[in-house]
Design a protein around this motif. Structure first.
Motif, PDB file in Angstrom:
ATOM      1  N   VAL A 103       0.620  -0.921   0.178  1.00  0.00           N
ATOM      2  CA  VAL A 103       0.103  -0.010   0.093  1.00  0.00           C
ATOM      3  C   VAL A 103       1.064   1.355   0.271  1.00  0.00           C
ATOM      4  O   VAL A 103       0.703   2.300  -0.266  1.00  0.00           O
ATOM      5  CB  VAL A 103      -0.629   0.083   1.151  1.00  0.00           C
ATOM      6  CG1 VAL A 103      -1.920   1.332   1.343  1.00  0.00           C
ATOM      7  CG2 VAL A 103      -1.467  -0.878   0.933  1.00  0.00           C
ATOM      8  N   ASP A 104       1.622   1.269   0.671  1.00  0.00           N
ATOM      9  CA  ASP A 104       2.985   2.774   0.607  1.00  0.00           C
ATOM     10  C   ASP A 104       3.690   2.982  -0.464  1.00  0.00           C
ATOM     11  O   ASP A 104       3.296   3.958  -0.622  1.00  0.00           O
ATOM     12  CB  ASP A 104       3.732   2.622   2.426  1.00  0.00           C
ATOM     13  CG  ASP A 104       4.247   3.917   2.323  1.00  0.00           C
ATOM     14  OD1 ASP A 104       4.360   4.417   2.403  1.00  0.00           O
ATOM     15  OD2 ASP A 104       5.732   3.632   2.411  1.00  0.00           O
ATOM     16  N   TYR A 105       3.853   1.679  -0.770  1.00  0.00           N
ATOM     17  CA  TYR A 105       4.509   2.090  -2.589  1.00  0.00           C
ATOM     18  C   TYR A 105       3.236   2.352  -3.333  1.00  0.00           C
ATOM     19  O   TYR A 105       3.947   3.390  -4.524  1.00  0.00           O
ATOM     20  CB  TYR A 105       4.949   0.990  -2.864  1.00  0.00           C
ATOM     21  CG  TYR A 105       5.315   1.333  -4.494  1.00  0.00           C
ATOM     22  CD1 TYR A 105       6.543   1.328  -4.698  1.00  0.00           C
ATOM     23  CD2 TYR A 105       4.659   0.569  -5.236  1.00  0.00           C
ATOM     24  CE1 TYR A 105       7.302   1.371  -6.260  1.00  0.00           C
ATOM     25  CE2 TYR A 105       5.040   0.997  -7.126  1.00  0.00           C
ATOM     26  CZ  TYR A 105       6.991   1.507  -6.770  1.00  0.00           C
ATOM     27  OH  TYR A 105       6.707   1.739  -8.214  1.00  0.00           O
ATOM     28  N   LEU A 106       2.597   2.315  -3.288  1.00  0.00           N
ATOM     29  CA  LEU A 106       1.313   2.421  -4.466  1.00  0.00           C
ATOM     30  C   LEU A 106       0.790   3.871  -4.258  1.00  0.00           C
ATOM     31  O   LEU A 106       0.570   4.536  -5.488  1.00  0.00           O
ATOM     32  CB  LEU A 106       0.036   1.692  -4.378  1.00  0.00           C
ATOM     33  CG  LEU A 106       0.105   0.278  -5.087  1.00  0.00           C
ATOM     34  CD1 LEU A 106      -0.716  -0.633  -4.801  1.00  0.00           C
ATOM     35  CD2 LEU A 106       0.261   0.415  -6.352  1.00  0.00           C
ATOM     36  N   MET A 107       0.626   3.761  -2.856  1.00  0.00           N
ATOM     37  CA  MET A 107       0.672   5.379  -2.843  1.00  0.00           C
ATOM     38  C   MET A 107       1.504   6.440  -2.710  1.00  0.00           C
ATOM     39  O   MET A 107       1.042   7.674  -3.217  1.00  0.00           O
ATOM     40  CB  MET A 107       0.052   5.595  -0.654  1.00  0.00           C
ATOM     41  CG  MET A 107      -0.317   7.010  -0.560  1.00  0.00           C
ATOM     42  SD  MET A 107       1.319   7.732  -0.085  1.00  0.00           S
ATOM     43  CE  MET A 107       2.010   7.536   2.207  1.00  0.00           C
ATOM     44  N   ARG A 108       3.265   5.853  -3.018  1.00  0.00           N
ATOM     45  CA  ARG A 108       3.488   6.716  -2.806  1.00  0.00           C
ATOM     46  C   ARG A 108       3.855   7.613  -4.660  1.00  0.00           C
ATOM     47  O   ARG A 108       4.676   8.774  -5.033  1.00  0.00           O
ATOM     48  CB  ARG A 108       5.340   6.594  -2.885  1.00  0.00           C
ATOM     49  CG  ARG A 108       5.584   6.619  -0.686  1.00  0.00           C
ATOM     50  CD  ARG A 108       6.564   6.807  -0.408  1.00  0.00           C
ATOM     51  NE  ARG A 108       6.296   5.113  -0.287  1.00  0.00           N
ATOM     52  CZ  ARG A 108       7.356   4.128  -1.070  1.00  0.00           C
ATOM     53  NH1 ARG A 108       8.528   4.437  -1.980  1.00  0.00           N
ATOM     54  NH2 ARG A 108       7.733   3.422  -0.755  1.00  0.00           N
ATOM     55  N   GLN A 109       3.037   6.750  -5.650  1.00  0.00           N
ATOM     56  CA  GLN A 109       3.516   6.226  -6.746  1.00  0.00           C
ATOM     57  C   GLN A 109       2.103   7.039  -7.849  1.00  0.00           C
ATOM     58  O   GLN A 109       2.338   7.644  -7.604  1.00  0.00           O
ATOM     59  CB  GLN A 109       3.008   5.233  -7.180  1.00  0.00           C
ATOM     60  CG  GLN A 109       2.296   4.932  -8.949  1.00  0.00           C
ATOM     61  CD  GLN A 109       3.773   5.333  -9.856  1.00  0.00           C
ATOM     62  OE1 GLN A 109       4.758   4.935  -9.143  1.00  0.00           O
ATOM     63  NE2 GLN A 109       3.856   5.315 -11.355  1.00  0.00           N
ATOM     64  N   PHE A 110       0.951   7.592  -6.537  1.00  0.00           N
ATOM     65  CA  PHE A 110      -0.208   8.250  -6.720  1.00  0.00           C
ATOM     66  C   PHE A 110       0.367   9.649  -6.521  1.00  0.00           C
ATOM     67  O   PHE A 110       0.368  10.349  -6.868  1.00  0.00           O
ATOM     68  CB  PHE A 110      -1.373   8.122  -5.810  1.00  0.00           C
ATOM     69  CG  PHE A 110      -1.747   6.504  -6.674  1.00  0.00           C
ATOM     70  CD1 PHE A 110      -1.582   6.032  -7.434  1.00  0.00           C
ATOM     71  CD2 PHE A 110      -2.550   5.704  -6.104  1.00  0.00           C
ATOM     72  CE1 PHE A 110      -1.630   4.498  -7.787  1.00  0.00           C
ATOM     73  CE2 PHE A 110      -2.929   3.926  -5.770  1.00  0.00           C
ATOM     74  CZ  PHE A 110      -2.984   3.664  -6.999  1.00  0.00           C
ATOM     75  N   VAL A 111       0.939   9.782  -5.298  1.00  0.00           N
ATOM     76  CA  VAL A 111       1.059  11.095  -4.488  1.00  0.00           C
ATOM     77  C   VAL A 111       2.322  11.352  -5.518  1.00  0.00           C
ATOM     78  O   VAL A 111       2.292  13.122  -6.002  1.00  0.00           O
ATOM     79  CB  VAL A 111       1.915  11.318  -3.496  1.00  0.00           C
ATOM     80  CG1 VAL A 111       2.536  12.110  -2.813  1.00  0.00           C
ATOM     81  CG2 VAL A 111       0.738  10.430  -2.769  1.00  0.00           C
ATOM     82  N   HIS A 112       3.403  10.799  -6.274  1.00  0.00           N
ATOM     83  CA  HIS A 112       4.202  11.767  -7.168  1.00  0.00           C
ATOM     84  C   HIS A 112       3.672  11.779  -8.142  1.00  0.00           C
ATOM     85  O   HIS A 112       4.124  13.195  -8.495  1.00  0.00           O
ATOM     86  CB  HIS A 112       5.068   9.902  -6.924  1.00  0.00           C
ATOM     87  CG  HIS A 112       6.390  10.811  -8.113  1.00  0.00           C
ATOM     88  ND1 HIS A 112       7.710  11.698  -7.662  1.00  0.00           N
ATOM     89  CD2 HIS A 112       6.560  10.813  -9.425  1.00  0.00           C
ATOM     90  CE1 HIS A 112       8.252  11.846  -8.915  1.00  0.00           C
ATOM     91  NE2 HIS A 112       7.789  11.787  -9.922  1.00  0.00           N
TER      92      HIS A 112
END
Length: 319
Positions: A112-121
């Motif tokens: 989840v954390d990786y996906l969240m950071r992908q979206f935020v980026h």
């Protein structure tokens, strides 16, 4: 509000087609020689549709086209930038995934954390090296009308990214909504930041918990207008035109006008499949709005559905 050519104020959005596609295909379809298209062919198919959309939209203050093509489905932001500059249509690009089953293995295995950071980026820094920021997050339900573990992981990442950045979320399908509502509640995301899409398509009927969505303050997308069973070769998700229209009018008549948004989910230049012949974003003007007017829907209500509601939904919020 983020567009592919830069941020604009909400009042500049004008008429909003809130769920459309410049060119959608399943992962890998751009490599299939049968349906692969040159840039010239894609422009030839797409530019006239967008120019017509821009012309139709002028009385409402201008055109905005929200592209619902997520990561892995043919998203091409440099192409979007060129189209926007050529036609004058504001184009909003999405981060996220149409559904867990369209996420390539690299993303499907991510926490989840990786996906969240992908979206935020992609929302705050940019999509690839395009310099363009995503303005909305796409999530979805995998085939079979049931949320899978990966879908829920993507929903949770999207909720966290939405809270951090202020962008809204829209969903592919509004079925099996209870697990999604639970995730959003656990993450503290207000439901007015979520548009539950395709609640009007033919295959979703009887599977959408409208009461739970509306009761929680969520928004419902009637965004498959034009996929009518009356077409010569209708898609499997088609529905009788009159039935869809009456469904929409029922929610408007019940006082939910501020929670509904409408679109055509048309594909300007499909990738990997032929698309639905003759169906474009301009169905909204050519058929839907005349149908609404014929049913006695006044101009103020039409303006709320296509201008006020989407502007409120797309505006970045701050906590």
């Amino acid at each position: 509000m983020n567009t592919v050519l830069g941020p604009i104020a909400a009042e500049e959005l004008g008429f909003v087609a809130v769920h459309e596609h410049i060119g959608y295909g399943m992962p890998g379809s751009e490599l299939d020689t049968r349906w692969w298209k040159t840039p010239e062919q894609r422009y030839e198919e797409t530019v006239p549709k967008l120019r017509q959309f821009a012309e139709h939209s002028q009385p409402y203050g201008g055109p905005t086209f929200v592209d619902a093509t997520g990561i892995c489905n043919g998203r091409d932001v440099d192409y979007y930038k060129s189209l926007s500059a050529k036609t004058g249509v504001h184009i909003v690009a999405a981060t996220g995934f149409v559904g867990g089953d369209t996420a390539l293995r690299f993303f499907a295995d991510a926490p989840v954390d990786y996906l969240m950071r992908q979206f935020v980026h992609e929302i705050t820094v940019g999509i690839g090296d395009t310099g363009s920021l995503a303005g909305i997050i796409k999530v979805g339900v995998s085939r079979g009308f049931r949320m899978k573990e990966l879908d829920l992981r993507i929903y949770r990442a999207a909720a966290r990214a939405a809270l951090l950045t202020g962008v809204p979320i829209f969903t592919h399908l509004a079925v099996d909504v209870e697990p999604a509502l639970a995730v959003f509640a656990e993450e503290g995301l207000p439901l007015d930041r979520v548009l539950f899409g395709h609640a009007d398509d033919g295959v979703s009927q009887g599977k959408v918990n409208e009461a739970a969505i509306l009761g929680g303050g969520g928004r419902i997308g009637f965004d498959t207008f034009g996929y009518d069973l009356e077409l010569p070769d209708p898609p499997f998700w088609g529905r009788h035109r009159r039935e869809r229209l009456e469904h929409f009018l029922r929610l408007v008549g019940e006082g939910h006008v501020d929670q509904v948004l409408a679109s055509a989910d048309a594909n300007c230049s499909p990738l990997g499949w032929p698309g639905v012949k003759g169906h474009t974003v301009n169905y909204i003007f050519e058929q839907l709005i005349p149908d609404l007017q014929e049913e006695g829907v006044d101009e103020a209500t039409i303006y709320r559905i296509f201008v006020t509601n989407p502007a409120d939904f797309l505006t970045l919020t701050t906590n």
